[in-house]
Design a protein around this motif. Sequence first.
Motif, PDB file in Angstrom:
ATOM      1  N   UNK A   1       0.847  -1.174   0.000  1.00  0.00           N
ATOM      2  CA  UNK A   1       0.000   0.000   0.000  1.00  0.00           C
ATOM      3  C   UNK A   1       0.892   1.236   0.000  1.00  0.00           C
ATOM      4  N   UNK A   2       0.601   2.127  -0.882  1.00  0.00           N
ATOM      5  CA  UNK A   2       1.373   3.357  -0.984  1.00  0.00           C
ATOM      6  C   UNK A   2       0.533   4.520  -0.449  1.00  0.00           C
ATOM      7  N   UNK A   3       1.051   5.167   0.576  1.00  0.00           N
ATOM      8  CA  UNK A   3       0.355   6.279   1.226  1.00  0.00           C
ATOM      9  C   UNK A   3       0.797   7.600   0.619  1.00  0.00           C
ATOM     10  N   UNK A   4      -0.154   8.480   0.367  1.00  0.00           N
ATOM     11  CA  UNK A   4       0.157   9.834  -0.105  1.00  0.00           C
ATOM     12  C   UNK A   4       0.361  10.706   1.136  1.00  0.00           C
ATOM     13  N   UNK A   5       1.618  10.887   1.531  1.00  0.00           N
ATOM     14  CA  UNK A   5       1.960  11.567   2.782  1.00  0.00           C
ATOM     15  C   UNK A   5       1.341  12.962   2.896  1.00  0.00           C
ATOM     16  N   UNK A   6       1.236  13.668   1.782  1.00  0.00           N
ATOM     17  CA  UNK A   6       0.713  15.039   1.832  1.00  0.00           C
ATOM     18  C   UNK A   6      -0.801  15.096   2.011  1.00  0.00           C
TER      19      UNK A   6
ATOM     20  N   UNK B   1      -3.380   7.239  14.227  1.00  0.00           N
ATOM     21  CA  UNK B   1      -2.595   8.290  14.891  1.00  0.00           C
ATOM     22  C   UNK B   1      -1.495   8.830  13.983  1.00  0.00           C
ATOM     23  N   UNK B   2      -1.092   8.051  13.001  1.00  0.00           N
ATOM     24  CA  UNK B   2      -0.051   8.480  12.066  1.00  0.00           C
ATOM     25  C   UNK B   2      -0.603   8.824  10.690  1.00  0.00           C
ATOM     26  N   UNK B   3      -1.717   8.207  10.312  1.00  0.00           N
ATOM     27  CA  UNK B   3      -2.238   8.307   8.946  1.00  0.00           C
ATOM     28  C   UNK B   3      -3.706   8.721   8.912  1.00  0.00           C
ATOM     29  N   UNK B   4      -4.094   9.619   9.753  1.00  0.00           N
ATOM     30  CA  UNK B   4      -5.476  10.069   9.874  1.00  0.00           C
ATOM     31  C   UNK B   4      -6.034  10.515   8.513  1.00  0.00           C
ATOM     32  N   UNK B   5      -7.039   9.793   8.012  1.00  0.00           N
ATOM     33  CA  UNK B   5      -7.728  10.201   6.794  1.00  0.00           C
ATOM     34  C   UNK B   5      -6.911  10.189   5.525  1.00  0.00           C
ATOM     35  N   UNK B   6      -5.838   9.448   5.485  1.00  0.00           N
ATOM     36  CA  UNK B   6      -4.897   9.488   4.368  1.00  0.00           C
ATOM     37  C   UNK B   6      -5.485   8.889   3.087  1.00  0.00           C
ATOM     38  N   UNK B   7      -5.094   9.466   1.956  1.00  0.00           N
ATOM     39  CA  UNK B   7      -5.390   8.876   0.652  1.00  0.00           C
ATOM     40  C   UNK B   7      -4.287   7.876   0.336  1.00  0.00           C
ATOM     41  N   UNK B   8      -4.633   6.873  -0.442  1.00  0.00           N
ATOM     42  CA  UNK B   8      -3.673   5.826  -0.772  1.00  0.00           C
ATOM     43  C   UNK B   8      -3.640   5.583  -2.278  1.00  0.00           C
ATOM     44  N   UNK B   9      -2.534   5.057  -2.716  1.00  0.00           N
ATOM     45  CA  UNK B   9      -2.372   4.610  -4.101  1.00  0.00           C
ATOM     46  C   UNK B   9      -2.157   3.112  -4.074  1.00  0.00           C
ATOM     47  N   UNK B  10      -2.644   2.448  -5.068  1.00  0.00           N
ATOM     48  CA  UNK B  10      -2.395   1.016  -5.218  1.00  0.00           C
ATOM     49  C   UNK B  10      -2.789   0.213  -3.987  1.00  0.00           C
ATOM     50  N   UNK B  11      -3.901   0.551  -3.379  1.00  0.00           N
ATOM     51  CA  UNK B  11      -4.402  -0.199  -2.227  1.00  0.00           C
ATOM     52  C   UNK B  11      -5.634  -0.971  -2.677  1.00  0.00           C
TER      53      UNK B  11
END
Length: 156
Positions: free
Chosen positions: A1-6, A38-48
């Motif tokens: 899973x690739x997280x979009x940090x921004x 706590x680290x990835x609140x509401x994050x968008x993802x790529x390739x998940x």
Amino acid sequence: MKIKQDTIVRPLPSEELIKSHEKFWRLSLPESFLEFIKENNGVEVEEATFECNNRGYAIERFLCILDDIENHPKGIYDIDVVFSQIGERLTANEDLLGAEVLPIASVFAGDFVCLDFRTDKNNPSVCIWSHEESGEFEPVTYNVADNFSEFLKILE
């Protein structure tokens, strides 16, 4: 899973905020999910993507926990907001106080990945909730993983 940090939704939820939500939902979130949000609140993802019930699913974003949903630009992605919109379609018990099936991520085409507390209140499984098949007090879910940690491994 690739997280979009921004795309992480800030501010990140505090312990106090999480505890107040757990009290409202009348459940305790699993440690693996707490660490993630706590680290990835509401994050968008790529390739998940993942397979379930002979269908492929793609996660658009994980939901978040916010203190001020009305004034936050990502307020529509708050777990409580989503839960309030579809809550009557997430349970078969119209007298239920709290939650049994809690949405945690939106997937393409309107379904949600959820924590499913119906079988085990201490170790919820992960399921996909089908918006097209579910009716009021008639939820249709399909098991994806035995727990949130296992679900994250499926997405790798």
